[in-house]
Motif scaffolding. Structure first.
Motif, short mmCIF file in Angstrom:
data_model
loop_
_atom_site.label_atom_id
_atom_site.label_comp_id
_atom_site.label_asym_id
_atom_site.label_seq_id
_atom_site.Cartn_x
_atom_site.Cartn_y
_atom_site.Cartn_z
N SER A 89 0.83 -1.21 0.00
CA SER A 89 0.00 0.00 0.00
C SER A 89 0.86 1.26 0.00
CB SER A 89 -0.90 0.01 1.24
OG SER A 89 -0.13 0.06 2.44
N SER A 97 -4.36 -3.52 -5.55
CA SER A 97 -5.06 -3.76 -4.29
C SER A 97 -6.33 -4.58 -4.48
CB SER A 97 -5.41 -2.42 -3.63
OG SER A 97 -6.22 -1.63 -4.50
N HIS A 104 3.68 -3.91 3.90
CA HIS A 104 2.55 -3.13 4.42
C HIS A 104 1.36 -3.21 3.44
CE1 HIS A 104 0.83 -0.41 7.27
NE2 HIS A 104 0.68 0.58 6.41
N PRO A 161 -2.32 -3.52 1.56
CA PRO A 161 -3.59 -2.83 1.80
C PRO A 161 -4.56 -3.75 2.55
CG PRO A 161 -3.46 -3.57 -0.47
CD PRO A 161 -2.12 -3.85 0.14
N ARG A 162 -5.69 -3.20 2.93
CA ARG A 162 -6.71 -4.01 3.62
C ARG A 162 -7.23 -5.06 2.64
NH1 ARG A 162 -8.89 -0.17 5.42
NH2 ARG A 162 -8.19 -0.16 7.58
N LEU A 163 -7.10 -6.34 3.02
CA LEU A 163 -7.42 -7.44 2.12
C LEU A 163 -8.78 -8.03 2.44
CD1 LEU A 163 -3.95 -9.27 2.08
CD2 LEU A 163 -4.81 -7.55 0.48
N THR A 164 -9.49 -8.43 1.39
CA THR A 164 -10.77 -9.10 1.57
C THR A 164 -10.54 -10.55 1.96
OG1 THR A 164 -10.90 -9.83 -0.73
CG2 THR A 164 -11.74 -7.62 -0.23
N GLU A 165 -11.58 -11.21 2.38
CA GLU A 165 -11.47 -12.63 2.74
C GLU A 165 -11.05 -13.47 1.54
OE1 GLU A 165 -14.87 -14.30 4.64
OE2 GLU A 165 -14.14 -13.74 6.63
N ARG A 218 -2.34 3.81 5.65
CA ARG A 218 -2.74 2.95 6.76
C ARG A 218 -1.67 2.95 7.84
NH1 ARG A 218 -3.84 -2.82 5.49
NH2 ARG A 218 -5.03 -2.68 7.42
N SER A 260 -1.57 0.62 10.35
CA SER A 260 -1.30 -0.73 10.84
C SER A 260 -1.58 -1.77 9.77
CB SER A 260 -2.17 -1.02 12.08
OG SER A 260 -2.03 -2.36 12.50
N SER A 261 -0.79 -2.84 9.78
CA SER A 261 -1.04 -4.02 8.94
C SER A 261 -0.46 -5.22 9.68
CB SER A 261 -0.38 -3.86 7.57
OG SER A 261 1.01 -3.72 7.69
N LEU A 282 -2.41 -8.58 9.65
CA LEU A 282 -2.99 -9.82 9.08
C LEU A 282 -3.26 -10.87 10.15
CD1 LEU A 282 -0.87 -10.30 5.82
CD2 LEU A 282 -3.03 -9.10 6.12
#
Length: 611
Positions: free
Chosen positions: A182, A212, A227, A229-233, A274, A276-277, A279
């Motif tokens: 990210s 992403s 770092h 990005p926000r990942l989907t399921e 972001r 924080s990352s 997982l």
């Protein structure tokens, strides 16, 4: 024959003998090399010798070096001798499979035109001259590797650069490395900032950048997460299945990614940055946790930073930014065993581990035994060294910063795909051994943590951050021959003993100084409260007037500041005494000792003659 003629004949014979020995040595011993330098500056590592032995067809090395022009520049001349010596070591090891030619290109000559056509970069010199200092490597089918300029700041990577050029000339194709991040480090991306580490990886391997919103895993040999990005399921499931199918992954995660908010070219942090990352949904299945509320620090390994204290600029070691040296890295892992300069971290998280059947764990990097933990909110507030040290308490065990997981991974999705589709192809456990490296820090990959800019010499690498990542990528892509090549010692010899003594002297006064600084702040706070504009009142407990309280606090402030000045004065007196002692023992003691020996021998001979 007189004594004078005897001496002249002896000197002539000595000169003739030395000349003859040199001629014989150059003819018969030109390939014999003995390296007794500290760290083996001219001795090839095992990885280099392995690559050289694997050369099947001769490689031509053309070394362009403006030797006569460089003679006027001592730094380049010294580094030129270093490069020439190492090139000859390669040629001697190759036993005829490396054909080394050195060319000193004259201005406006065919050799200069050939150097420019090959892609070499010339450094400007005085009076319109240019210095060529590079290498062109070619194999039998005219594949070419060009090292445009041997920059002194890459001295620690010199052997790596040379061996990598040999490896790539004899290797079929380049490894494919996927990158998911990210951070704005993708070349050509809008608002992207330069990244030395990305440039280094691109020079050796092909990069496949994942967007992403990726919906499938590309055909890659290994994956690098920086770092993410926000990942989907669905995306987490794809990563899970990629690892279970034997994929190799390097993860740089962080509960407090300072580099994510570093201003870009427009002076503003990247949009959507972001903090924080970690997982947790993926790592928990492997017995790994990076708590989002914990930040590791180490006062013993802290990096020096300049801060303003009481209106004066001071240099203090900062516990949140520290360098993990060889003593904090695993010497049994190929990626860390040969790193000597340390890896710089910035407010890293910590890794908690739980055992998982079939999964092996190696702690690659941790803090020293003096390492500690603070909360994320405190670390994010840019606290001063004094604030961090006031409540500092070493952890029960050194906080872990990086681990390697290898073996059979269990799935983080034991029930199958989140969508339920493709259940027949679902892997509940690894079909073959996998390899995942997890870091609890992202900032160690950011340029300011390992690059320093000097007005005279430009940018230079001061830590092994790039070396560590390149080692990890090489191992992930199956090219381990280059492991030992990136952290060779510099030919410069800093006064490490002096710096160590300076650090010890500073540590003696650190605690007392921190206590006085905290007391000074407390007194100033009380003064501010008393002088907030309220009228003088009688205090019920002491009967003292407001003016007397203010006067008393001011007196305490004077005493505290006198104490700070005393500590600073004593510190500098100790450093000056150290410098004076070193000057005496290094400059005056040896000649005095030799003179005393000479006088002693003369006195003894005279006594012997008289007796």
């Amino acid at each position: 024959m007189s004594r004078r003629w005897h001496l002249a004949a002896f000197l002539v014979a000595l000169a003739a003998g030395l000349t003859g020995i040199n001629l014989l040595a150059s003819a018969w011993l030109s390939d014999v090399r003995i390296d007794i330098t500290q760290g083996g500056l001219y001795r090839l590592s095992a990885g280099s010798r392995s690559v050289v032995r694997d050369i099947e067809e001769p490689v031509r090395w053309t070394f362009y070096y403006s030797r006569r022009t460089a003679a006027d520049y001592p730094a380049i001349r010294a580094y030129g001798a270093r490069v020439r010596g190492l090139l000859r070591s390669y040629a001697a090891e190759a036993d005829g499979r490396i054909l080394l030619t050195e060319i000193d290109p004259e201005p406006f000559s065919a050799e200069e035109d050939a150097a420019l056509a090959a892609g070499l970069t010339a450094a400007p010199a005085g009076e319109g001259q240019r210095i060529f200092f590079g290498l062109v490597a070619e194999n039998a089918v005219d594949d070419r590797q060009v090292l445009a300029y041997f920059s002194p700041e890459r001295e620690a990577l010199l052997e790596y650069d040379l061996t990598r050029s040999l490896s790539e000339l004899s290797r079929e194709g380049r490894g494919q490395l996927g990158v998911l991040t990210s951070l704005p480090i993708r070349p050509g991306e809008l608002g992207a900032r330069p990244s030395h580490i990305v440039d280094e990886i691109r020079a050796a391997y092909n990069l496949e950048w994942l967007d992403s919103g990726f919906r499938e895993m590309p055909d890659i040999d290994a994956l690098l997460l920086i770092h993410p990005p926000r990942l989907t399921e669905d995306q987490l499931y794809m990563l899970d299945q990629y690892i279970l199918s034997g994929g190799r992954v390097i993860m740089a995660l962080d509960p407090l990614a300072l580099s994510a908010f570093r201003p870009g070219p427009d002076g503003l942090p990247p949009p959507g940055a972001r903090r924080s990352s970690t997982l947790p949904d993926l790592l928990s299945a492997w017995g790994v946790e990076i708590p989002a509320d914990e930040i590791a620090m180490d006062r013993s390994l802290g990096l020096p930073v300049q801060i303003n204290e009481n209106g004066r600029n001071q240099v203090r070691n900062y516990p949140l930014w520290f360098s993990a040296g060889p003593g904090q890295m695993l010497d049994e892992d190929l990626t860390t065993s040969d790193l000597q300069r340390g890896v710089n971290f910035g407010s890293p998280g910590r890794i908690r581990l739980s055992p998982v059947d079939g999964l092996g764990v190696r702690i690659l990097v941790q803090t020293s035994v003096d390492g500690s933990v603070t909360d994320t909110e405190t670390a994010s507030g840019n606290p001063s060294p004094a604030t961090l040290l006031s409540a500092y308490a070493p952890a029960e065990s050194p906080p872990v910063l990086a681990v390697r997981l290898s073996g059979l991974f269990p799935s983080a999705f034991p029930e199958g795909p989140p969508t339920g589709e493709g259940l027949n192809a679902h892997l509940a456990t690894s079909e073959r051994s996998g390899d995942v490296v997890v870091f609890a820090d992202v900032d160690w990959l950011d340029d300011p943590y390992f690059l320093r800019e000097d007005n005279a010499f430009g940018l230079s690498i001061v830590a092994d951050n790039p070396a560590l990542l390149l080692n990890l990528v090489d191992l992930a892509l199956g090219d381990p021959a280059l492991f030992q090549l990136r952290s060779l010692p510099s030919s410069s010899r800093p006064m490490t003993r002096v710096e160590a003594l300076r650090s010890e002297a500073e540590a003696e006064y650190a605690d007392e100084q921190a206590a006085l600084e905290i007391r000074t702040e407390e007194i100033q706070s009380e003064l501010d409260n008393l002088m907030s504009g309220r009228p003088p009142l009688e205090t019920a407990e002491t009967g003292a007037t407001l003016e007397s309280q203010i006067a008393d606090l001011r007196g305490q402030m004077v005493v505290a500041r006198d104490g700070l000045r005393r500590i600073e004065r004593e510190f500098h007196e100790d450093i000056d005494a150290l410098e004076t002692g070193l000057r005496f023992w290094t400059m005056w003691a040896p000649p005095i000792f030799i003179l005393l020996i000479g006088f002693g021998i003369g006195f003894w001979r005279r006594r012997r003659t008289l007796s």
